[in-house]
Design a protein around this motif. Structure first.
Motif, PDB file in Angstrom:
ATOM      1  N   MET A 189      20.269 -18.832  70.772  1.00  0.00           N
ATOM      2  CA  MET A 189      21.628 -18.509  70.394  1.00  0.00           C
ATOM      3  C   MET A 189      21.797 -18.773  68.894  1.00  0.00           C
ATOM      4  N   ALA A 190      22.685 -18.017  68.258  1.00  0.00           N
ATOM      5  CA  ALA A 190      22.798 -18.057  66.803  1.00  0.00           C
ATOM      6  C   ALA A 190      23.059 -19.460  66.277  1.00  0.00           C
ATOM      7  N   GLY A 191      23.856 -20.253  66.975  1.00  0.00           N
ATOM      8  CA  GLY A 191      24.189 -21.586  66.499  1.00  0.00           C
ATOM      9  C   GLY A 191      22.994 -22.502  66.346  1.00  0.00           C
ATOM     10  N   VAL A 192      21.937 -22.240  67.121  1.00  0.00           N
ATOM     11  CA  VAL A 192      20.754 -23.108  67.066  1.00  0.00           C
ATOM     12  C   VAL A 192      20.042 -22.962  65.734  1.00  0.00           C
ATOM     13  N   ASN A 193      20.193 -21.799  65.086  1.00  0.00           N
ATOM     14  CA  ASN A 193      19.513 -21.577  63.820  1.00  0.00           C
ATOM     15  C   ASN A 193      20.303 -22.104  62.629  1.00  0.00           C
ATOM     16  N   GLN A 194      21.388 -22.799  62.863  1.00  0.00           N
ATOM     17  CA  GLN A 194      22.254 -23.237  61.776  1.00  0.00           C
ATOM     18  C   GLN A 194      22.284 -24.762  61.681  1.00  0.00           C
ATOM     19  N   LYS A 195      22.956 -25.219  60.635  1.00  0.00           N
ATOM     20  CA  LYS A 195      23.204 -26.641  60.401  1.00  0.00           C
ATOM     21  C   LYS A 195      21.937 -27.489  60.387  1.00  0.00           C
ATOM     22  N   VAL A 196      21.863 -28.538  61.212  1.00  0.00           N
ATOM     23  CA  VAL A 196      20.824 -29.551  61.036  1.00  0.00           C
ATOM     24  C   VAL A 196      19.429 -29.007  61.299  1.00  0.00           C
ATOM     25  N   TRP A 197      19.255 -28.166  62.354  1.00  0.00           N
ATOM     26  CA  TRP A 197      17.918 -27.649  62.665  1.00  0.00           C
ATOM     27  C   TRP A 197      17.400 -26.794  61.521  1.00  0.00           C
ATOM     28  N   LEU A 198      18.248 -25.871  61.051  1.00  0.00           N
ATOM     29  CA  LEU A 198      17.874 -25.063  59.903  1.00  0.00           C
ATOM     30  C   LEU A 198      17.713 -25.940  58.669  1.00  0.00           C
ATOM     31  N   GLY A 199      18.595 -26.915  58.524  1.00  0.00           N
ATOM     32  CA  GLY A 199      18.492 -27.817  57.394  1.00  0.00           C
ATOM     33  C   GLY A 199      17.200 -28.612  57.408  1.00  0.00           C
ATOM     34  N   LEU A 200      16.769 -29.012  58.604  1.00  0.00           N
ATOM     35  CA  LEU A 200      15.507 -29.732  58.727  1.00  0.00           C
ATOM     36  C   LEU A 200      14.345 -28.852  58.283  1.00  0.00           C
ATOM     37  N   GLU A 201      14.338 -27.595  58.734  1.00  0.00           N
ATOM     38  CA  GLU A 201      13.260 -26.682  58.349  1.00  0.00           C
ATOM     39  C   GLU A 201      13.290 -26.416  56.845  1.00  0.00           C
ATOM     40  N   ASP A 202      14.499 -26.253  56.296  1.00  0.00           N
ATOM     41  CA  ASP A 202      14.635 -26.066  54.853  1.00  0.00           C
ATOM     42  C   ASP A 202      14.098 -27.276  54.099  1.00  0.00           C
ATOM     43  N   TYR A 203      14.442 -28.458  54.613  1.00  0.00           N
ATOM     44  CA  TYR A 203      14.018 -29.692  53.960  1.00  0.00           C
ATOM     45  C   TYR A 203      12.495 -29.790  53.915  1.00  0.00           C
ATOM     46  N   VAL A 204      11.855 -29.498  55.040  1.00  0.00           N
ATOM     47  CA  VAL A 204      10.393 -29.578  55.100  1.00  0.00           C
ATOM     48  C   VAL A 204       9.763 -28.633  54.085  1.00  0.00           C
ATOM     49  N   LEU A 205      10.251 -27.374  54.060  1.00  0.00           N
ATOM     50  CA  LEU A 205       9.665 -26.388  53.156  1.00  0.00           C
ATOM     51  C   LEU A 205       9.960 -26.716  51.703  1.00  0.00           C
ATOM     52  N   GLN A 206      11.198 -27.067  51.386  1.00  0.00           N
ATOM     53  CA  GLN A 206      11.545 -27.350  50.007  1.00  0.00           C
ATOM     54  C   GLN A 206      10.822 -28.589  49.484  1.00  0.00           C
ATOM     55  N   HIS A 207      10.677 -29.595  50.357  1.00  0.00           N
ATOM     56  CA  HIS A 207       9.952 -30.801  49.953  1.00  0.00           C
ATOM     57  C   HIS A 207       8.497 -30.452  49.647  1.00  0.00           C
ATOM     58  N   ALA A 208       7.919 -29.580  50.468  1.00  0.00           N
ATOM     59  CA  ALA A 208       6.540 -29.157  50.246  1.00  0.00           C
ATOM     60  C   ALA A 208       6.420 -28.409  48.920  1.00  0.00           C
ATOM     61  N   ARG A 209       7.413 -27.562  48.640  1.00  0.00           N
ATOM     62  CA  ARG A 209       7.368 -26.796  47.385  1.00  0.00           C
ATOM     63  C   ARG A 209       7.517 -27.692  46.171  1.00  0.00           C
ATOM     64  N   VAL A 210       8.517 -28.575  46.207  1.00  0.00           N
ATOM     65  CA  VAL A 210       8.802 -29.413  45.047  1.00  0.00           C
ATOM     66  C   VAL A 210       7.652 -30.371  44.765  1.00  0.00           C
ATOM     67  N   ASP A 211       7.131 -30.989  45.811  1.00  0.00           N
ATOM     68  CA  ASP A 211       6.068 -31.979  45.647  1.00  0.00           C
ATOM     69  C   ASP A 211       4.682 -31.362  45.709  1.00  0.00           C
ATOM     70  N   ARG A 212       4.622 -30.020  45.889  1.00  0.00           N
ATOM     71  CA  ARG A 212       3.354 -29.303  45.967  1.00  0.00           C
ATOM     72  C   ARG A 212       2.434 -29.943  47.013  1.00  0.00           C
ATOM     73  N   MET A 213       3.027 -30.281  48.133  1.00  0.00           N
ATOM     74  CA  MET A 213       2.295 -30.984  49.171  1.00  0.00           C
ATOM     75  C   MET A 213       1.936 -30.056  50.315  1.00  0.00           C
ATOM     76  N   ARG A 214       1.118 -30.566  51.223  1.00  0.00           N
ATOM     77  CA  ARG A 214       0.706 -29.820  52.410  1.00  0.00           C
ATOM     78  C   ARG A 214       1.361 -30.410  53.651  1.00  0.00           C
ATOM     79  N   VAL A 215       1.709 -29.528  54.586  1.00  0.00           N
ATOM     80  CA  VAL A 215       2.391 -29.925  55.812  1.00  0.00           C
ATOM     81  C   VAL A 215       1.813 -29.104  56.957  1.00  0.00           C
ATOM     82  N   SER A 216       1.650 -29.716  58.112  1.00  0.00           N
ATOM     83  CA  SER A 216       1.315 -28.999  59.336  1.00  0.00           C
ATOM     84  C   SER A 216       2.496 -29.145  60.303  1.00  0.00           C
ATOM     85  N   VAL A 217       2.939 -28.012  60.848  1.00  0.00           N
ATOM     86  CA  VAL A 217       4.136 -27.997  61.686  1.00  0.00           C
ATOM     87  C   VAL A 217       3.821 -27.327  63.017  1.00  0.00           C
ATOM     88  N   PHE A 218       4.214 -27.983  64.101  1.00  0.00           N
ATOM     89  CA  PHE A 218       4.038 -27.456  65.454  1.00  0.00           C
ATOM     90  C   PHE A 218       5.419 -27.282  66.072  1.00  0.00           C
TER      91      PHE A 218
END
Length: 307
Positions: A171-200
């Motif tokens: 449902m559309a609401g699941v892709n918003q707020k904290v869940w989306l924010g968490l995914e954004d955080y993981v990706l942006q942190h990886a970009r800024v710190d030029r780090m590697r992440v594995s996600v399941f």
């Protein structure tokens, strides 16, 4: 322009001011298929991706769909990620992606979802599940995560994420707020710190999932994130989001949904997927092992996340 009142209206002379609003309402039966040959050479998820920390692709214990063409086994390999499908549910059991923040790119989003030709169409849910309702084709591997490497590799990864094998009904609401924010955080942190992440990522399949159009729609999803911190500490964390409230009437009415940080132990127990190699590096699991009590923390903001 002066109006010519002698030109009375006819349907033939009328023009549309935008795309046909009905064009995409019913797409079932018109979905393209990517042939098995087009996936040749994809390496998929890389277990040695995090320096000094091998994390093998966790194997579900049962109900897995073997490839019907394009090679043996159960792993659907894509550009920088892999998927294992459920035979009975026709949805992914687990997805595994590598993110390289030092090579991350931004490429335009596409809109066409395709079947994966390494499986039969009957092995994967297409638009018959999504037409004419409020269900999103929810990316299990987030579109932006595997988009790194050369420009060609990034474009390939972008297109690869738009296969029904990488989709679960959300449902559309699941892709918003904290869940989306968490995914954004993981990706942006990886970009800024030029780090590697594995996600399941994957769904929690349950006996009480919502029966809809011959499918069973999962009521919750999980995510496990593995990183190596700046001081060399391996860190693995797990998260859960549910969409129970949104699915009550299967129509989009915004309501608060819940996202939690949970233990990897709890993901293993509910999914029967073996993440035991990550448990020593998950503070939540270690706390549970020491106390015998499940640990669940609601995430009301990103500041609540612990890694």
């Amino acid at each position: 322009m002066t109006a010519d009142l002698t030109r009375q209206a006819t349907l033939k002379d009328m023009i549309r001011i935008g795309p046909d609003p009905f064009e995409d309402l019913e797409r079932a039966g018109r979905e393209p298929t990517t042939s098995a040959d087009e996936f040749h050479g994809r390496s998929g998820y890389e277990p040695e991706f995090l320096s000094g920390w091998q994390i093998l692709l966790p194997q579900p214990s049962d109900d897995v769909r073997e490839l019907r063409r394009g090679g043996p086994g159960i792993e659907l390999k894509y550009q920088n990620f892999s998927v294992i499908m459920s035979a009975s549910r026709r949805l992914p059991i687990i997805t595994a992606a590598n993110i390289d923040g030092s090579q991350s790119r931004r490429v335009p989003r596409i809109s066409t979802w395709s079947f994966d030709g390494r499986l039969d169409k009957e092995d994967q849910w297409g638009d018959a599940l999504y037409d004419g309702n409020a269900l999103d084709r929810g990316h299990m591997v987030r579109r932006e995560d595997p988009i790194w490497g050369s420009r060609a590799e990034a474009n390939t990864a972008n297109a690869d994420t738009f296969h029904f094998t990488n989709s679960c009904p959300q449902m559309a609401g699941v892709n918003q707020k904290v869940w989306l924010g968490l995914e954004d955080y993981v990706l942006q942190h990886a970009r800024v710190d030029r780090m590697r992440v594995s996600v399941f990522t994957g769904p929690f399949f349950g006996k009480n999932d919502l029966a809809y159009r011959s499918a069973l729609v999962p009521k919750a999803f999980w995510k496990v994130v593995a990183i190596v911190t700046e001081d060399g500490r391996p860190s693995a964390t797990a998260y859960k989001v549910d969409q129970v409230k949104e699915l009550e009437e299967l129509e989009f009415v915004y309501s608060a949904y819940k996202t939690f940080q949970i233990s990897i132990n709890q993901v293993m127990k509910a999914t029967k997927i073996d993440f035991s190699g990550l448990v020593p590096f998950d503070g939540f699991s270690q706390h549970e092992n020491a106390t015998g009590t499940d640990l669940i923390e609601r995430l009301d903001s990103l500041e609540s996340v612990r890694v």
